[in-house]
Design a protein around this motif. Sequence first.
Motif, short mmCIF file in Angstrom:
data_model
loop_
_atom_site.label_atom_id
_atom_site.label_comp_id
_atom_site.label_asym_id
_atom_site.label_seq_id
_atom_site.Cartn_x
_atom_site.Cartn_y
_atom_site.Cartn_z
N TRP A 98 0.87 -1.32 -0.06
CA TRP A 98 0.03 -0.06 -0.04
C TRP A 98 1.02 1.18 0.12
CZ3 TRP A 98 -5.53 0.12 1.55
CH2 TRP A 98 -6.22 -1.03 1.62
N CYS A 99 0.66 2.30 -0.72
CA CYS A 99 1.38 3.60 -0.92
C CYS A 99 0.42 4.85 -1.23
CB CYS A 99 2.48 3.17 -1.85
SG CYS A 99 2.01 2.75 -3.51
N ASN A 100 1.22 5.69 -1.05
CA ASN A 100 0.48 7.18 -1.33
C ASN A 100 1.02 7.38 -2.71
OD1 ASN A 100 2.97 8.28 -1.19
ND2 ASN A 100 2.45 9.30 0.66
N SER A 101 0.51 8.51 -3.31
CA SER A 101 0.67 8.98 -4.71
C SER A 101 2.06 9.08 -5.26
CB SER A 101 -0.07 10.17 -4.96
OG SER A 101 -1.41 10.12 -4.96
N SER A 102 2.71 9.71 -4.26
CA SER A 102 4.22 10.10 -4.18
C SER A 102 4.94 8.96 -4.36
CB SER A 102 4.56 11.07 -2.97
OG SER A 102 5.71 11.42 -3.21
N ALA A 103 4.83 8.10 -3.31
CA ALA A 103 5.60 6.69 -3.30
C ALA A 103 5.41 5.98 -4.59
CB ALA A 103 5.24 5.93 -2.36
N GLN A 104 4.12 6.04 -5.18
CA GLN A 104 3.93 5.25 -6.24
C GLN A 104 4.55 5.83 -7.52
OE1 GLN A 104 -0.08 4.32 -6.77
NE2 GLN A 104 -0.12 3.47 -8.83
N SER A 105 4.83 6.99 -7.60
CA SER A 105 5.01 7.81 -8.87
C SER A 105 6.56 7.97 -8.83
CB SER A 105 4.22 8.83 -9.22
OG SER A 105 4.54 10.04 -8.28
N GLU A 106 7.05 8.24 -7.64
CA GLU A 106 8.53 9.02 -7.53
C GLU A 106 9.62 8.03 -6.96
OE1 GLU A 106 8.89 11.80 -9.20
OE2 GLU A 106 6.88 11.83 -9.59
N TYR A 107 9.15 6.92 -5.99
CA TYR A 107 10.09 6.20 -5.54
C TYR A 107 10.37 4.80 -5.86
CZ TYR A 107 10.12 10.23 -2.22
OH TYR A 107 10.41 11.46 -1.56
N LEU A 108 9.01 4.15 -5.96
CA LEU A 108 8.98 2.86 -6.33
C LEU A 108 9.40 2.47 -7.67
CD1 LEU A 108 5.71 1.94 -4.26
CD2 LEU A 108 8.24 1.52 -3.44
N PRO A 109 8.96 3.33 -8.56
CA PRO A 109 9.59 3.13 -10.15
C PRO A 109 11.06 2.90 -10.03
CG PRO A 109 7.64 4.61 -10.16
CD PRO A 109 8.09 4.49 -8.75
N LEU A 110 11.76 3.48 -9.14
CA LEU A 110 13.27 3.52 -9.11
C LEU A 110 13.64 2.39 -8.52
CD1 LEU A 110 13.94 7.23 -8.04
CD2 LEU A 110 14.14 6.44 -10.21
N LEU A 111 13.14 1.64 -7.54
CA LEU A 111 13.51 0.61 -6.71
C LEU A 111 13.00 -0.45 -7.09
CD1 LEU A 111 13.10 2.37 -3.43
CD2 LEU A 111 15.09 2.54 -4.77
N LEU A 112 11.73 -0.85 -7.56
CA LEU A 112 11.13 -2.27 -7.75
C LEU A 112 11.76 -2.80 -8.95
CD1 LEU A 112 7.36 -1.70 -7.08
CD2 LEU A 112 9.00 -2.35 -5.38
N PRO A 113 12.25 -2.45 -10.03
CA PRO A 113 12.82 -2.97 -10.90
C PRO A 113 14.11 -3.88 -10.54
CG PRO A 113 12.39 -0.84 -11.94
CD PRO A 113 12.15 -0.87 -10.44
N GLN A 114 14.86 -3.46 -9.66
CA GLN A 114 16.02 -4.28 -9.18
C GLN A 114 15.35 -5.35 -8.30
OE1 GLN A 114 18.56 -1.78 -6.63
NE2 GLN A 114 19.55 -3.79 -5.77
N TYR A 115 14.53 -5.18 -7.44
CA TYR A 115 14.03 -6.20 -6.52
C TYR A 115 13.46 -7.26 -7.41
CZ TYR A 115 11.80 -8.67 -2.65
OH TYR A 115 11.56 -9.33 -1.61
N LEU A 116 12.67 -7.04 -8.32
CA LEU A 116 11.85 -7.92 -9.34
C LEU A 116 12.81 -8.80 -10.00
CD1 LEU A 116 8.79 -5.85 -10.20
CD2 LEU A 116 8.97 -7.66 -8.63
N LEU A 117 13.95 -8.03 -10.47
CA LEU A 117 14.92 -8.75 -11.38
C LEU A 117 15.86 -9.68 -10.34
CD1 LEU A 117 16.48 -6.15 -13.75
CD2 LEU A 117 14.84 -8.11 -14.25
N GLU A 118 15.92 -9.46 -9.35
CA GLU A 118 16.87 -10.23 -8.05
C GLU A 118 15.77 -11.48 -7.58
OE1 GLU A 118 18.22 -7.43 -5.22
OE2 GLU A 118 19.72 -6.84 -6.58
N ASN A 119 14.38 -11.02 -7.61
CA ASN A 119 13.73 -12.21 -7.18
C ASN A 119 12.49 -12.69 -8.26
OD1 ASN A 119 14.38 -12.20 -4.17
ND2 ASN A 119 14.65 -9.91 -4.78
N PRO A 120 12.80 -13.27 -9.20
CA PRO A 120 11.96 -13.46 -10.27
C PRO A 120 10.83 -14.32 -9.84
CG PRO A 120 13.76 -15.00 -10.28
CD PRO A 120 14.11 -13.81 -9.32
N HIS A 121 10.54 -14.93 -8.93
CA HIS A 121 9.50 -15.56 -8.33
C HIS A 121 8.29 -14.50 -7.66
CE1 HIS A 121 12.01 -15.11 -4.73
NE2 HIS A 121 11.03 -15.54 -3.90
N VAL A 122 8.82 -13.33 -7.28
CA VAL A 122 7.83 -12.38 -6.86
C VAL A 122 6.95 -11.62 -7.73
CG1 VAL A 122 7.95 -10.19 -5.10
CG2 VAL A 122 9.53 -12.13 -4.85
N GLN A 123 5.59 -11.34 -7.44
CA GLN A 123 4.81 -10.64 -7.97
C GLN A 123 4.13 -9.54 -6.79
OE1 GLN A 123 1.56 -12.90 -9.65
NE2 GLN A 123 2.87 -13.76 -11.12
#
Length: 302
Positions: A98-123
Motif C-alpha cells: 500500500w502506498c500514497n501517490s508520491s511513493a507510487q510515482s516517484e520512489y517505487l519505479p526507481l527501486l522495484l525493477p532491481q528487486y523484481l529482477l533479483e527475485n523472479p518468483h515475486v509478484q
Amino acid sequence: MRLDFFDLQLFLNIVETGSLTKGAERSAISLQAASERIKKMEQHYATSLFSRHATGVKLTQAGQSFTEQALLMVQQYRRLEQIMLPYAQGATTQMTLWCNSSAQSEYLPLLLPQYLLENPHVQIELKEAESSEMILSLQKGTAQLGLISGFFHAQDLQTLEFSDDPLVLICPRDHVLSQHSQLQLVETLNYPFVGLMQYHSLQLSVENQAKQLNCAIQYRLRLPNFAAIAQVVANGVGIAIMPKRAAQRLSKLYAFHQVELSGSWAQRKLLLAAQNFDALPAGYQHFAQFLLAQKSQLERLD
C-alpha cells in the motif's frame, strides 16, 4: 570433522531402534560404516554417546544432550526443505504494498525493477490509498505493509523512516507567487489550482488541509498524473502542489517555478509501516528490508 544431517539422522535412528545394527539398516548403510560414523562423532566431541551392551546400545548423559539438539536440528532441516520446495517448483510469491501517490510515482519505479529482477518468483501489486486509509487497513490486518506519510498518527503500528517527501508549490514563472521563496498554504488558496483526480491520496491530503483553514480549493482542471499537471502549469493555467521530487524531475521538461511550502503537513516523511515487522510473512520481511536498505540510494538522488 564435518557433521552432516545424514549423521544426525543415523544417530537418531540408532536411538529409536536401540541398536547400532537396526539403526544402520534404517539408514541404508552397512554396520561398519555406521560404526565408523558414530566413532568419529564421539572422537570429535571427546566423549561417548552410547554405552554398548549385549542387547544393544543405550545413551550416555552426553548422548542424551546430543539427542535433544539433534532432534531440533533435524526438525529445522525438514522445515527448511518444506519452505524451499515451492521455490524449486517455480511457485510465485504475491505481495501487496500500500502506498500514497508520491511513493507510487516517484520512489517505487526507481527501486522495484532491481528487486523484481533479483527475485523472479515475486509478484508485487501496488495499491494507492490515502495515508489515513492505509493506517486503518494496517491496524485491521487487511494490509500487511504500507508506505504512509509521517504527518499522520500511526497508532498501534510499527514505523521505520523510508525517505523525506516534502511538498512544494509550482506555478508559472511569471505568476505573482513566483516572487516568494516560501509560502503557507493559506496564502495560495485565492488562486486557481490544477490538481490530481479526486481519488488521488495527495489531493485528498491537500484538500483536508484547506478545510482546516475553512477554505475550498478552486480547481480549473484535474489531471491524472504529475507530468500532465506540470505541463499545464507551465502553460499558465494555474498553480499546483506536488512532491518536491516530482517537481525536480519535471522541471527538466517544463518551465515552471517552485516555491517551498511551510508547515509540518508539507514537510512530510515517508514511513514504512506494519503491525509488527517481525511477525510479517518471510516474503514481506525480505521486501521491507530491501526498501529500507535503499534509503541511502534515494538520498543520493535528491
